[in-house]
Design a protein around this motif. Structure first.
Motif, PDB file in Angstrom:
ATOM      1  N   ASN A 197       0.836  -1.204   0.000  1.00 51.04           N
ATOM      2  CA  ASN A 197       0.000   0.000   0.000  1.00 51.04           C
ATOM      3  C   ASN A 197       0.870   1.253   0.000  1.00 51.04           C
ATOM      4  OD1 ASN A 197      -2.572  -1.214   0.025  1.00 51.04           O
ATOM      5  ND2 ASN A 197      -2.422  -1.589   2.216  1.00 51.04           N
ATOM      6  N   VAL A 235      -3.650  -3.357  -4.730  1.00 43.06           N
ATOM      7  CA  VAL A 235      -4.077  -4.641  -4.172  1.00 43.06           C
ATOM      8  C   VAL A 235      -5.123  -4.386  -3.097  1.00 43.06           C
ATOM      9  CG1 VAL A 235      -1.929  -5.895  -4.620  1.00 43.06           C
ATOM     10  CG2 VAL A 235      -2.148  -4.564  -2.540  1.00 43.06           C
ATOM     11  N   ASP A 236      -6.083  -5.269  -2.992  1.00 47.98           N
ATOM     12  CA  ASP A 236      -7.148  -5.017  -2.011  1.00 47.98           C
ATOM     13  C   ASP A 236      -7.817  -6.320  -1.601  1.00 47.98           C
ATOM     14  OD1 ASP A 236     -10.162  -2.867  -1.982  1.00 47.98           O
ATOM     15  OD2 ASP A 236      -9.086  -3.959  -0.413  1.00 47.98           O
ATOM     16  N   SER A 237      -7.792  -6.633  -0.336  1.00 45.33           N
ATOM     17  CA  SER A 237      -8.641  -7.635   0.287  1.00 45.33           C
ATOM     18  C   SER A 237      -8.418  -7.523   1.792  1.00 45.33           C
ATOM     19  CB  SER A 237      -8.313  -9.065  -0.176  1.00 45.33           C
ATOM     20  OG  SER A 237      -9.296  -9.943   0.342  1.00 45.33           O
ATOM     21  N   ILE A 238      -9.449  -7.267   2.522  1.00 47.92           N
ATOM     22  CA  ILE A 238      -9.321  -7.086   3.978  1.00 47.92           C
ATOM     23  C   ILE A 238      -9.014  -8.437   4.619  1.00 47.92           C
ATOM     24  CG2 ILE A 238     -10.536  -6.434   6.087  1.00 47.92           C
ATOM     25  CD1 ILE A 238     -12.083  -4.383   4.391  1.00 47.92           C
ATOM     26  N   LYS A 301      -8.201   3.851  -3.654  1.00 47.61           N
ATOM     27  CA  LYS A 301      -8.183   2.821  -2.606  1.00 47.61           C
ATOM     28  C   LYS A 301      -7.397   3.270  -1.391  1.00 47.61           C
ATOM     29  CE  LYS A 301      -6.680  -1.159  -0.604  1.00 47.61           C
ATOM     30  NZ  LYS A 301      -5.440  -1.491   0.153  1.00 47.61           N
ATOM     31  N   LEU A 305     -10.401   3.801   1.167  1.00 49.63           N
ATOM     32  CA  LEU A 305     -10.467   2.633   2.065  1.00 49.63           C
ATOM     33  C   LEU A 305      -9.443   2.741   3.183  1.00 49.63           C
ATOM     34  CD1 LEU A 305     -10.942  -1.084   1.186  1.00 49.63           C
ATOM     35  CD2 LEU A 305      -9.198  -0.399   2.833  1.00 49.63           C
ATOM     36  N   ASN A 306      -8.172   2.915   2.816  1.00 51.64           N
ATOM     37  CA  ASN A 306      -7.145   2.911   3.872  1.00 51.64           C
ATOM     38  C   ASN A 306      -7.198   4.158   4.740  1.00 51.64           C
ATOM     39  OD1 ASN A 306      -5.399   1.239   1.430  1.00 51.64           O
ATOM     40  ND2 ASN A 306      -5.622   0.295   3.431  1.00 51.64           N
ATOM     41  N   HIS A 309      -9.932   3.477   7.076  1.00 48.97           N
ATOM     42  CA  HIS A 309      -9.498   2.428   8.009  1.00 48.97           C
ATOM     43  C   HIS A 309      -8.669   3.017   9.151  1.00 48.97           C
ATOM     44  CE1 HIS A 309      -9.429  -2.060   6.631  1.00 48.97           C
ATOM     45  NE2 HIS A 309     -10.522  -1.732   7.269  1.00 48.97           N
ATOM     46  N   HIS A 375     -12.080  -7.745  12.316  1.00 48.60           N
ATOM     47  CA  HIS A 375     -10.853  -7.058  11.905  1.00 48.60           C
ATOM     48  C   HIS A 375     -10.416  -6.127  13.027  1.00 48.60           C
ATOM     49  CE1 HIS A 375      -8.559  -4.824   8.475  1.00 48.60           C
ATOM     50  NE2 HIS A 375      -7.767  -5.506   9.247  1.00 48.60           N
ATOM     51  N   GLN A 379      -4.642  -3.890  14.845  1.00 46.17           N
ATOM     52  CA  GLN A 379      -3.798  -4.343  13.711  1.00 46.17           C
ATOM     53  C   GLN A 379      -3.630  -3.201  12.704  1.00 46.17           C
ATOM     54  OE1 GLN A 379      -5.609  -7.713  11.674  1.00 46.17           O
ATOM     55  NE2 GLN A 379      -4.310  -7.481   9.888  1.00 46.17           N
ATOM     56  N   ILE A 380      -4.728  -2.484  12.470  1.00 49.04           N
ATOM     57  CA  ILE A 380      -4.688  -1.365  11.504  1.00 49.04           C
ATOM     58  C   ILE A 380      -3.870  -0.202  12.066  1.00 49.04           C
ATOM     59  CG2 ILE A 380      -6.103   0.287  10.210  1.00 49.04           C
ATOM     60  CD1 ILE A 380      -8.411  -1.803  10.441  1.00 49.04           C
ATOM     61  N   LYS A 387       2.008   4.883   7.510  1.00 49.43           N
ATOM     62  CA  LYS A 387       0.720   4.799   6.804  1.00 49.43           C
ATOM     63  C   LYS A 387       0.061   6.172   6.637  1.00 49.43           C
ATOM     64  CE  LYS A 387      -0.430   0.104   8.413  1.00 49.43           C
ATOM     65  NZ  LYS A 387      -1.396  -0.721   9.223  1.00 49.43           N
ATOM     66  N   ARG A 391      -2.033   7.786   3.554  1.00 47.04           N
ATOM     67  CA  ARG A 391      -3.477   7.615   3.630  1.00 47.04           C
ATOM     68  C   ARG A 391      -4.255   8.913   3.919  1.00 47.04           C
ATOM     69  NH1 ARG A 391      -4.276   1.876   6.816  1.00 47.04           N
ATOM     70  NH2 ARG A 391      -2.872   0.674   5.499  1.00 47.04           N
TER      71      ARG A 391
HETATM   72  C1  CS2 Z   1      -5.431  -2.050   6.682  1.00 46.64           C
HETATM   73  C2  CS2 Z   1      -5.068  -2.708   5.370  1.00 46.64           C
HETATM   74  O1  CS2 Z   1      -4.032  -2.963   8.339  1.00 46.64           O
HETATM   75  C3  CS2 Z   1      -4.244  -1.974   7.626  1.00 46.64           C
HETATM   76  O2  CS2 Z   1      -3.537  -0.949   7.610  1.00 46.64           O
HETATM   77  O3  CS2 Z   1      -5.922  -0.733   6.400  1.00 46.64           O
HETATM   78  O4  CS2 Z   1      -4.337  -3.891   5.571  1.00 46.64           O
HETATM   79  C4  CS2 Z   1      -6.339  -3.033   4.596  1.00 46.64           C
HETATM   80  O5  CS2 Z   1      -7.067  -4.048   5.288  1.00 46.64           O
HETATM   81  C5  CS2 Z   1      -6.029  -3.498   3.196  1.00 46.64           C
HETATM   82  O6  CS2 Z   1      -5.276  -2.489   2.524  1.00 46.64           O
HETATM   83  C6  CS2 Z   1      -7.323  -3.767   2.438  1.00 46.64           C
HETATM   84  O7  CS2 Z   1      -7.047  -4.054   1.109  1.00 46.64           O
END
Ligand code: CS2
Length: 495
Positions: A197, A235-238, A301, A305-306, A309, A375, A379-380, A387, A391
Motif C-alpha cells: 500500500n 491490491v485489495d482484500s481485507i 483505494k 479505504l485505507n 481504516h 478485523h 492491527q490497523i 501509513k 493515507r
Molecule cells: C489495513 C489494510 O491494516 C491496515 O492498515 O488498512 O491492511 C487493509 O485491510 C487493506 O489495505 C485492504 O485491502
C-alpha cells in the motif's frame, strides 16, 4: 486423560501436508493441479497474511493453467512462516469469511526461505533461469524510504547492504543482488511487482533500487533501468489476523491441524500496470485487472479505504472499541466516516467519477460493516508513521492547496497522537518503525496542543514541510487535539 495419553493423542493429530491432503473432506476446495509437477517461477518477499490471502490465492489459480508459477516465499528475517509452512509442504488453508464461508487449501507456495538463514538458497532462487517474477509485500516500512519517498541511505539495513552486498538484510539490497547475479549470468531481469500500500508503489520501488544499484555499480544500474520492469499495482482484500476462532473452524473443516490458516473477506481485487515484459503471467485469466492507469485505482483505494481504516482505528481504539465492525456500529463514527469520504477525500480523486465513486464508497462501507469479520483496529493502528502520510496527509495537503476545510481530515491525525499517549500510559507497545521517537513524544505529551503538537510535528519523515508550515493546518489540528482531550473521540466526530 493422563499426560502420557494426552501426549500420545497429541502425536496422533494429523497435520496438513501433501500426504494428508487426500484425507481432507471433499467440501474443502484444494489445488486441482499436480503440485509435484509445478516449477517455481516466482520469488515472493514478505509471506505475511496478506500475501497468503491475496497474491498466493491468484497464483493458485494461475497454476491451473501454467505450472511454472509456483512460489518461493522469502521472509527477510523472521522464521515463523517458514517453521509453520515447511512441515506442511507449503500448504495452508484460506477461509473466505461470508455467510457461508469458503474453505480452500492453497498450494501455490512450494518453498519458504529465511533470507538471513539461507542466503545461498535465496541467491540461487533469484538467479535461476526459471525465475521470472518477484512479488513483494513487506509493508511500507520494508522499503527503507525517507520522508520524501527516496531510499534512506542512513537506514541501518541499507548501510549494511552497501558494505555487504552478498548478504543483504533489506528488500532493496536483495533485489539488486539478485538482479546483479542474473546480469552476470546473461539472464533477463525479473518483473518486479510491489504489492504494498504505497503511493505509486512500482515507481517508488524502482527509484529505490536504481539509487542503491548506482551506489554499487553504475553499469548494473543502467542495465536494471533499461531492462527490468516495476509495474505499479493496486491490491485489495481485507485480511484480519489469524485468531483462535479461525484455527478452530479450520481444524473442524479439515479434520486435521493447519499450523497457520488465513482468513479474508470474499472481496479481492488486484490491478497490475500494463507492462511490456516477456513471460509475465496471463493476469486477466485469473481475474487480475491489467490497466494503463493504475494510479486512479490506487489513489482511490489508499485514500478512501485505507484513509477511512486508519481513521476508524485511532478514533475507535480511543473510544474503547476493538473491531472495524464495532466502530462502524457507532452512529457518530459511521456518519463521520461517510462524510469524510464524501466531502473531504473524494474531491481529491480525479477518477473513478460520479456513480462509480458512489458505488465504490458504498461497497467500502458495506465491507467495513461485515459483522463476520473480526478485523482488529489494533492491527490497523500499526505503523502509523508510515501509513498516515500515504493515507491522510496527502489528502490534507490537497485540501490546503484547494482551500477546502480541514476540520474532519485532522481528526485521525489528532486521534493517532492521543492513541500513542494512551499506549504509553497503559504500558502497551507502539508497533511502528519510529516507536522510540513516538514513545518519547507520548511520554512528554501533556494532552494540551500548545505543548504537544510542537513535538509530534517534528517527527522525522512524517509531516511534510508544507503541512507544518501551514498555520491553518497547525491551528485546526490543535483544535481537534484539544477537542478529543476534552470531550473524547465520539463527541469530537459528532456533526
Ligand atoms: C489495513 C489494510 O491494516 C491496515 O492498515 O488498512 O491492511 C487493509 O485491510 C487493506 O489495505 C485492504 O485491502
Amino acid at each position: 486423560m493422563k499426560p502420557a495419553q494426552m501426549a500420545a493423542a497429541a502425536t496422533n493429530i494429523q497435520h496438513l501436508s501433501d500426504r494428508t491432503l487426500p484425507q481432507v473432506p471433499s467440501a474443502v476446495l484444494r489445488p486441482s493441479y499436480d503440485r509435484a509437477g509445478t516449477r517455481i517461477g516466482t520469488v515472493h518477499f514478505g509471506p505475511g497474511a496478506f500475501h497468503r490471502s491475496h497474491q498466493a490465492f491468484y497464483f493458485d489459480r494461475l497454476l491451473e493453467r501454467d505450472g511454472n508459477r509456483a512460489i518461493c516465499a522469502v521472509s527477510l528475517k523472521t522464521r515463523s512462516v517458514r517453521d509453520a509452512l515447511t512441515p506442511q509442504d507449503g500448504l495452508y488453508t484460506l477461509v473466505e469469511i461470508d455467510v457461508v464461508p469458503t474453505v480452500r487449501v492453497i498450494g501455490s507456495i512450494r518453498e519458504v526461505l529465511v533470507a538471513t538463514e539461507d542466503p545461498t538458497a535465496l541467491s540461487r532462487r533469484l538467479s535461476a533461469p526459471d525465475t521470472s517474477l518477484i512479488t513483494i509485500t513487506v509493508t511500507e516500512k520494508g522499503y527503507c524510504l525517507d520522508g520524501a519517498g527516496g531510499l534512506d541511505f542512513d537506514h541501518p539495513d541499507i548501510v549494511h547492504d552497501l558494505g555487504n552486498p552478498e548478504t543483504p538484510r533489506s528488500l532493496v539490497g536483495w533485489l539488486v543482488h539478485g538482479l546483479q547475479l542474473r546480469h552476470e549470468r546473461g539472464l533477463a531481469p525479473c518483473l518486479v511487482v510491489s504489492c504494498d500500500n504505497l503511493s505509486d508503489n512500482g515507481t517508488t520501488l524502482r527509484r529505490a533500487v536504481l539509487a542503491f544499484a548506482a551506489r554499487r555499480d553504475r553499469a548494473l544500474a543502467g542495465w536494471i533501468e533499461e531492462q527490468a520492469r516495476f509495474p505499479r499495482t493496486m491490491v485489495d482484500s481485507i485480511t484480519p489476523a489469524t485468531d483462535t476462532a479461525l484455527r478452530s473452524r479450520v481444524a473442524q473443516a479439515l479434520g486435521m491441524q493447519d499450523a497457520w490458516p488465513i482468513q479474508r473477506e470474499p472481496f479481492a481485487q488486484w490491478v497490475v500496470e500494463e507492462t511490456d515484459f516477456a513471460g509475465q503471467p496471463d493476469w486477466a485469466s485469473v481475474g487480475v485487472t491489467v490497466s494503463r492507469d493504475v494510479s486512479a485505482y490506487e489513489r482511490a483505494k489508499l485514500r478512501l479505504l485505507n484513509g477511512a481504516h486508519s481513521t476508524l482505528a485511532y478514533l475507535g481504539l480511543l473510544a474503547g472499541l476493538e473491531t472495524v465492525a464495532q466502530a462502524m456500529a457507532q452512529p457518530a463514527l459511521r456518519a463521520f466516516i461517510e462524510r469524510l469520504m464524501l466531502e473531504d477525500i473524494e474531491p481529491t480523486l480525479a477518477v473513478p467519477r460520479g456513480e462509480e465513486l458512489i458505488a465504490y464508497r458504498q461497497s467500502i462501507l458495506r465491507r467495513f460493516e461485515n459483522p463476520a469479520m473480526r478485523h482488529q483496529l489494533g492491527q490497523i493502528a500499526w505503523d502509523g508513521s508510515q501509513k498516515l502520510p500515504i493515507r491522510i496527509l496527502g489528502t490534507l495537503a490537497d485540501a490546503i492547496r484547494a482551500g477546502r476545510p480541514l476540520t474532519r481530515l485532522v481528526l485521525p491525525i489528532a486521534g493517532w497522537m492521543h492513541f500513542l499517549r494512551a499506549q504509553v500510559a497503559n504500558n502497551k507497545p507502539i508497533v511502528d518503525p519510529l516507536c522510540e521517537q513516538l514513545t518519547a513524544c507520548a511520554k512528554r505529551a501533556t494532552g494540551e496542543s500548545q505543548h504537544d503538537l510542537a513535538m509530534f510535528l517534528e517527527l522525522p519523515g512524517v509531516f511534510a514541510a508544507g503541512l507544518v508550515g501551514s498555520a491553518e493546518f497547525v491551528r485546526t489540528l490543535g483544535g481537534a487535539y484539544d477537542l478529543i482531550a476534552r470531550r473524547g473521540p465520539l463527541a469530537a466526530v459528532a456533526p
